[in-house]
Design a protein around this motif. Sequence first.
Motif, PDB file in Angstrom:
ATOM      1  N   GLY A   1       0.783  -1.229   0.000  1.00 44.78           N
ATOM      2  CA  GLY A   1       0.000   0.000   0.000  1.00 44.78           C
ATOM      3  C   GLY A   1       0.810   1.271   0.000  1.00 44.78           C
ATOM      4  N   ILE A   2       2.115   1.188   0.112  1.00 42.75           N
ATOM      5  CA  ILE A   2       2.913   2.397   0.282  1.00 42.75           C
ATOM      6  C   ILE A   2       2.863   3.291  -0.958  1.00 42.75           C
ATOM      7  CG2 ILE A   2       5.154   1.509  -0.516  1.00 42.75           C
ATOM      8  CD1 ILE A   2       6.344   2.892   2.019  1.00 42.75           C
ATOM      9  N   GLN A   3       2.839   2.675  -2.152  1.00 42.89           N
ATOM     10  CA  GLN A   3       2.796   3.463  -3.381  1.00 42.89           C
ATOM     11  C   GLN A   3       1.483   4.236  -3.508  1.00 42.89           C
ATOM     12  OE1 GLN A   3       5.232   3.973  -5.377  1.00 42.89           O
ATOM     13  NE2 GLN A   3       6.693   2.339  -4.941  1.00 42.89           N
ATOM     14  N   GLN A   4       0.444   3.716  -2.920  1.00 41.20           N
ATOM     15  CA  GLN A   4      -0.870   4.358  -2.994  1.00 41.20           C
ATOM     16  C   GLN A   4      -0.879   5.720  -2.291  1.00 41.20           C
ATOM     17  OE1 GLN A   4      -3.947   1.916  -1.280  1.00 41.20           O
ATOM     18  NE2 GLN A   4      -5.436   3.596  -1.185  1.00 41.20           N
ATOM     19  N   PHE A   5      -0.031   5.864  -1.278  1.00 32.48           N
ATOM     20  CA  PHE A   5      -0.057   7.069  -0.462  1.00 32.48           C
ATOM     21  C   PHE A   5       1.157   7.975  -0.670  1.00 32.48           C
ATOM     22  CE2 PHE A   5      -2.221   3.623   1.848  1.00 32.48           C
ATOM     23  CZ  PHE A   5      -3.510   4.141   1.854  1.00 32.48           C
ATOM     24  N   TYR A   6       2.194   7.440  -1.303  1.00 33.65           N
ATOM     25  CA  TYR A   6       3.415   8.225  -1.468  1.00 33.65           C
ATOM     26  C   TYR A   6       3.176   9.392  -2.423  1.00 33.65           C
ATOM     27  CZ  TYR A   6       8.410   9.230  -1.797  1.00 33.65           C
ATOM     28  OH  TYR A   6       9.638   9.836  -1.737  1.00 33.65           O
ATOM     29  N   GLY A   7       3.441  10.577  -1.941  1.00 36.73           N
ATOM     30  CA  GLY A   7       3.240  11.786  -2.734  1.00 36.73           C
ATOM     31  C   GLY A   7       1.925  12.480  -2.472  1.00 36.73           C
TER      32      GLY A   7
ATOM     33  N   GLU B   1      -7.986   5.775   1.795  1.00 37.93           N
ATOM     34  CA  GLU B   1      -8.746   5.935   0.551  1.00 37.93           C
ATOM     35  C   GLU B   1      -8.279   7.179  -0.190  1.00 37.93           C
ATOM     36  OE1 GLU B   1     -12.863   6.138   1.495  1.00 37.93           O
ATOM     37  OE2 GLU B   1     -13.013   4.066   2.205  1.00 37.93           O
ATOM     38  N   GLY B   2      -8.267   7.071  -1.530  1.00 34.91           N
ATOM     39  CA  GLY B   2      -7.954   8.224  -2.360  1.00 34.91           C
ATOM     40  C   GLY B   2      -6.613   8.855  -2.081  1.00 34.91           C
ATOM     41  N   GLY B   3      -5.652   8.028  -1.691  1.00 35.78           N
ATOM     42  CA  GLY B   3      -4.325   8.544  -1.385  1.00 35.78           C
ATOM     43  C   GLY B   3      -4.180   9.096   0.014  1.00 35.78           C
ATOM     44  N   GLN B   4      -5.257   9.097   0.786  1.00 35.77           N
ATOM     45  CA  GLN B   4      -5.229   9.628   2.142  1.00 35.77           C
ATOM     46  C   GLN B   4      -5.033   8.496   3.146  1.00 35.77           C
ATOM     47  OE1 GLN B   4      -5.274  12.922   3.364  1.00 35.77           O
ATOM     48  NE2 GLN B   4      -4.647  11.720   5.153  1.00 35.77           N
ATOM     49  N   LEU B   5      -3.907   8.513   3.828  1.00 34.08           N
ATOM     50  CA  LEU B   5      -3.609   7.483   4.821  1.00 34.08           C
ATOM     51  C   LEU B   5      -4.587   7.571   5.989  1.00 34.08           C
ATOM     52  CD1 LEU B   5      -1.554   5.284   5.801  1.00 34.08           C
ATOM     53  CD2 LEU B   5      -0.388   7.148   7.015  1.00 34.08           C
ATOM     54  N   LYS B   6      -5.041   6.410   6.456  1.00 33.98           N
ATOM     55  CA  LYS B   6      -5.921   6.345   7.617  1.00 33.98           C
ATOM     56  C   LYS B   6      -5.312   5.537   8.762  1.00 33.98           C
ATOM     57  CE  LYS B   6      -9.294   8.727   5.818  1.00 33.98           C
ATOM     58  NZ  LYS B   6      -9.604  10.084   6.352  1.00 33.98           N
ATOM     59  N   SER B   7      -4.632   4.428   8.422  1.00 34.44           N
ATOM     60  CA  SER B   7      -4.099   3.590   9.491  1.00 34.44           C
ATOM     61  C   SER B   7      -2.963   2.722   8.994  1.00 34.44           C
ATOM     62  CB  SER B   7      -5.199   2.707  10.089  1.00 34.44           C
ATOM     63  OG  SER B   7      -5.607   1.727   9.151  1.00 34.44           O
ATOM     64  N   ILE B   8      -2.162   2.239   9.948  1.00 38.62           N
ATOM     65  CA  ILE B   8      -1.116   1.263   9.697  1.00 38.62           C
ATOM     66  C   ILE B   8      -1.540  -0.030  10.369  1.00 38.62           C
ATOM     67  CG2 ILE B   8       1.302   0.644  10.101  1.00 38.62           C
ATOM     68  CD1 ILE B   8       0.313   4.275  10.222  1.00 38.62           C
ATOM     69  N   GLN B   9      -1.615  -1.099   9.597  1.00 39.22           N
ATOM     70  CA  GLN B   9      -1.979  -2.410  10.112  1.00 39.22           C
ATOM     71  C   GLN B   9      -0.699  -3.230  10.316  1.00 39.22           C
ATOM     72  OE1 GLN B   9      -5.292  -3.366  10.621  1.00 39.22           O
ATOM     73  NE2 GLN B   9      -5.883  -1.276  10.062  1.00 39.22           N
ATOM     74  N   PHE B  10      -0.552  -3.832  11.501  1.00 37.05           N
ATOM     75  CA  PHE B  10       0.639  -4.609  11.819  1.00 37.05           C
ATOM     76  C   PHE B  10       0.349  -6.109  11.723  1.00 37.05           C
ATOM     77  CE2 PHE B  10       1.119  -0.539  13.936  1.00 37.05           C
ATOM     78  CZ  PHE B  10       2.402  -0.171  13.579  1.00 37.05           C
TER      79      PHE B  10
END
Length: 298
Positions: free
Chosen positions: A119-125, A203-212
């Motif tokens: 998921g990192i590419q989804q939010f980077y930038g 969603e939509g590039g907006q980070l909401k949470s980190i799942q471990f």
Amino acid sequence: MLYDCAVIGGGPAGLNASLVLGRGRKEIILFDDDTPRNAITQESHNFITRDGIHPAAFKKAAYEDLNKYPTVSVERNQVVDIVPAASYFQIQTGRGQVFDAQRIILATGLKDILPEIEGIQQFYGTSLFGCPYCDGWELKDLPLVYIAAYPHAFNSVKMVSNWSKDIVVCTNGKDSISPEEKAILAQKNIPVLEDEILRLQGEGGQLKSIQFKNGKELRREAGFISYKLQQAAPFAGRLGLESNGAGGIRIDPYGRTSRKGVYAAGDNAGGLPQQIVAAAEGSKAAISVLSDYVAENF
């Protein structure tokens, strides 16, 4: 045609170098394959008169400036090899063309190597960034995560604290923060979570949470990432240029490399990853080219 200089790379360093050389009445060719490091960037900052500009708009304005100078040619193509000849360099492109130039300015930049996290590419930038100087203002006072997946992240975490006091560091199970550094961060109320990350969600590039992987969840609205850098093009090695020891090309204060006739400017020479710094270094390299021509021919 034998060009006076070939500029490899159409970022701020290469564009500004081309401008200085064009105004210096040199026949030059700029190679721009339009694969910039900041392709995902929505706004570029810290460049006076250009703060907040979209990178595409910046480049459009740059080419409008270059179009004023008839000795500047542009080849929108990828350079695949640079071969030294007796007194010049042959530049080979992906289309099989060969161009000759007496001097070369390498402004090919670097590539960001992100940690392998789902998921990192989804939010980077958009809500995860690499440079606090570039994007810290936009994230000020938000609850942030700093994903410290690579070593030497501690200083970056300290810098992020300039914009927000609500920071959680996630090492993704790596030894990227030393025990001494953890103790200092604890004193500043910055927790360090060492669990492995399963995925990033939002969603939509907006980070909401980190799942471990252990089932835990951390709610965060945005953040920063430590990343590795590597040369975006292989030409430094092929030309036998000396390294600066940190992955960049060793240059003198004016952009000259260890090989005569080859200059470097911008991120690939280890400069700060800022548009205004890269542009300034492009200017210095171009001035060196002009100065060397004058010294040889005066």
